[in-house]
Design a protein around this motif. Structure first.
Motif, PDB file in Angstrom:
ATOM      1  N   GLY A 102       0.808  -1.220   0.000  1.00  0.00           N
ATOM      2  CA  GLY A 102       0.000   0.000   0.000  1.00  0.00           C
ATOM      3  C   GLY A 102       0.836   1.262   0.000  1.00  0.00           C
ATOM      4  O   GLY A 102       0.490   2.248   0.664  1.00  0.00           O
ATOM      5  N   PHE A 103       1.917   1.235  -0.754  1.00  0.00           N
ATOM      6  CA  PHE A 103       2.837   2.375  -0.766  1.00  0.00           C
ATOM      7  C   PHE A 103       2.142   3.642  -1.229  1.00  0.00           C
ATOM      8  O   PHE A 103       1.487   3.672  -2.272  1.00  0.00           O
ATOM      9  CB  PHE A 103       4.021   2.077  -1.681  1.00  0.00           C
ATOM     10  N   ASN A 104       2.287   4.691  -0.423  1.00  0.00           N
ATOM     11  CA  ASN A 104       1.721   6.000  -0.735  1.00  0.00           C
ATOM     12  C   ASN A 104       2.854   7.007  -0.779  1.00  0.00           C
ATOM     13  O   ASN A 104       3.443   7.333   0.261  1.00  0.00           O
ATOM     14  CB  ASN A 104       0.701   6.405   0.330  1.00  0.00           C
ATOM     15  N   PRO A 105       3.202   7.521  -1.969  1.00  0.00           N
ATOM     16  CA  PRO A 105       4.344   8.435  -2.063  1.00  0.00           C
ATOM     17  C   PRO A 105       4.149   9.748  -1.321  1.00  0.00           C
ATOM     18  O   PRO A 105       5.112  10.490  -1.107  1.00  0.00           O
ATOM     19  CB  PRO A 105       4.485   8.664  -3.576  1.00  0.00           C
ATOM     20  N   ASP A 106       2.932  10.042  -0.918  1.00  0.00           N
ATOM     21  CA  ASP A 106       2.685  11.262  -0.148  1.00  0.00           C
ATOM     22  C   ASP A 106       3.028  11.097   1.322  1.00  0.00           C
ATOM     23  O   ASP A 106       3.111  12.084   2.050  1.00  0.00           O
ATOM     24  CB  ASP A 106       1.212  11.686  -0.272  1.00  0.00           C
ATOM     25  N   ARG A 107       3.215   9.824   1.745  1.00  0.00           N
ATOM     26  CA  ARG A 107       3.447   9.638   3.175  1.00  0.00           C
ATOM     27  C   ARG A 107       4.546   8.628   3.489  1.00  0.00           C
ATOM     28  O   ARG A 107       5.142   8.684   4.563  1.00  0.00           O
ATOM     29  CB  ARG A 107       2.126   9.252   3.838  1.00  0.00           C
ATOM     30  N   ASP A 108       4.831   7.699   2.584  1.00  0.00           N
ATOM     31  CA  ASP A 108       5.739   6.598   2.886  1.00  0.00           C
ATOM     32  C   ASP A 108       7.130   6.819   2.285  1.00  0.00           C
ATOM     33  O   ASP A 108       7.313   7.636   1.386  1.00  0.00           O
ATOM     34  CB  ASP A 108       5.168   5.277   2.360  1.00  0.00           C
ATOM     35  N   ARG A 109       8.087   6.040   2.793  1.00  0.00           N
ATOM     36  CA  ARG A 109       9.473   6.134   2.331  1.00  0.00           C
ATOM     37  C   ARG A 109       9.995   4.740   2.034  1.00  0.00           C
ATOM     38  O   ARG A 109       9.653   3.774   2.714  1.00  0.00           O
ATOM     39  CB  ARG A 109      10.329   6.799   3.414  1.00  0.00           C
ATOM     40  N   LEU A 110      10.857   4.648   1.010  1.00  0.00           N
ATOM     41  CA  LEU A 110      11.487   3.388   0.641  1.00  0.00           C
ATOM     42  C   LEU A 110      12.994   3.491   0.833  1.00  0.00           C
ATOM     43  O   LEU A 110      13.600   4.517   0.511  1.00  0.00           O
ATOM     44  CB  LEU A 110      11.204   3.040  -0.823  1.00  0.00           C
ATOM     45  N   LEU A 111      13.599   2.419   1.325  1.00  0.00           N
ATOM     46  CA  LEU A 111      15.046   2.251   1.341  1.00  0.00           C
ATOM     47  C   LEU A 111      15.345   1.052   0.448  1.00  0.00           C
ATOM     48  O   LEU A 111      14.875  -0.057   0.724  1.00  0.00           O
ATOM     49  CB  LEU A 111      15.567   1.988   2.756  1.00  0.00           C
TER      50      LEU A 111
END
Length: 269
Positions: A24-33
């Motif tokens: 449920g990745f949301n680019p407005d709130r989440d971060r990826l490493l």
């Protein structure tokens, strides 16, 4: 807001998109490493690199050995190998933008809010975290300087010297640092690398152990996020040592670890 650490993409765009849907990745709130090796061997290296680049405001990436191989080929210091899937990137109209961005990525990323550090291959056992940070920063400075970067890629390949010595200088020093951060699996008692063995952790060459099982690890309590070693199948057997490469490009799966609660998500490849 959630932070997800994801293992080696290696040009597997479709599983990456499926995994983003799963978490449920949301680019407005989440971060990826991302643990490096964004490209190569998989079916869509160009698409994977473009997708990560499009998410760059929400993504932190560490360089892997396949990413550096792409850059060495682009700089004219290596030839594509028979199993490489890099040519579409080299032929792309946006290649310069993509490659410049990739070359600006570090070898080490800190996630202090989770007490974690990410590199592609792990944290060298006989380096403190401060030493690792300084040596990663040294390579970042080299890659940011066109003249030194050209020297770096021209002399990047090789297994020697096998280990760190404080007196190392120049391109030899850069090669050893890079080998630790991007190719390390097995080390001996003094921390030297075996760079030819790629098997499972319980089958080390004589006199060597997996880096995370070294008896004299200088920072054993550190939470380490890493990819690179698909044969581990996501399991190091050591608390806080989070193996993320689960062999997507080899028909395994792509793994995301949510750092907020240590829950793992997987997407079959």
């Amino acid at each position: 807001m959630s932070t997800f650490a994801i293992g080696d993409l290696q040009g597997c765009l479709a599983p990456f998109e499926a995994l983003l849907d799963t978490i449920g990745f949301n680019p407005d709130r989440d971060r990826l490493l991302l643990a490096g090796d964004l490209v190569n061997r998989g079916p869509d290296s160009l698409g994977a690199l473009r997708r990560v680049h499009s998410l760059r405001d929400n993504v932190q990436v560490v360089l892997g050995n396949h990413d550096l191989h792409l850059l060495a080929v682009a700089h004219g210091h290596a030839r594509p190998k028979s199993k490489d899937t890099l040519q579409p990137i080299l032929d792309a109209p946006d290649r310069d933008t993509l490659l410049a961005w990739l070359q600006s990525q570090p070898l080490l990323v800190d996630a202090p809010e989770f007490g974690a550090v990410m590199t592609h291959a792990g944290l060298p056992p006989l380096w403190t975290l401060d030493q690792a940070r300084r040596r990663a920063a040294e390579i970042a400075q080299v890659l940011a300087d066109p003249e030194r970067a050209d020297i770096f890629f021209g002399q990047m390949y090789g297994n020697e010297p096998a280990g760190w010595r404080d007196q190392l200088t120049g391109a030899t020093r850069w090669r050893v640092i890079t080998n630790y951060f991007t190719r390390m699996r097995f080390v001996d008692r003094q921390g030297d690398l075996d760079l030819t063995t790629k098997g499972e952790a319980d089958q080390p060459p004589a006199g060597f152990v997996p880096w995370f099982e070294h008896p004299d690890r200088l920072d054993p309590g550190r939470r380490v996020l890493f990819g690179h070693w698909a044969a581990l199948e996501g399991r190091s057997g050591v608390d806080g040592v989070e193996a993320l490469d689960t062999g997507c490009v080899w028909g395994g799966c792509l793994t995301a670890l949510r750092l907020d609660d240590n829950v793992r998500f997987r997407c079959d490849c």
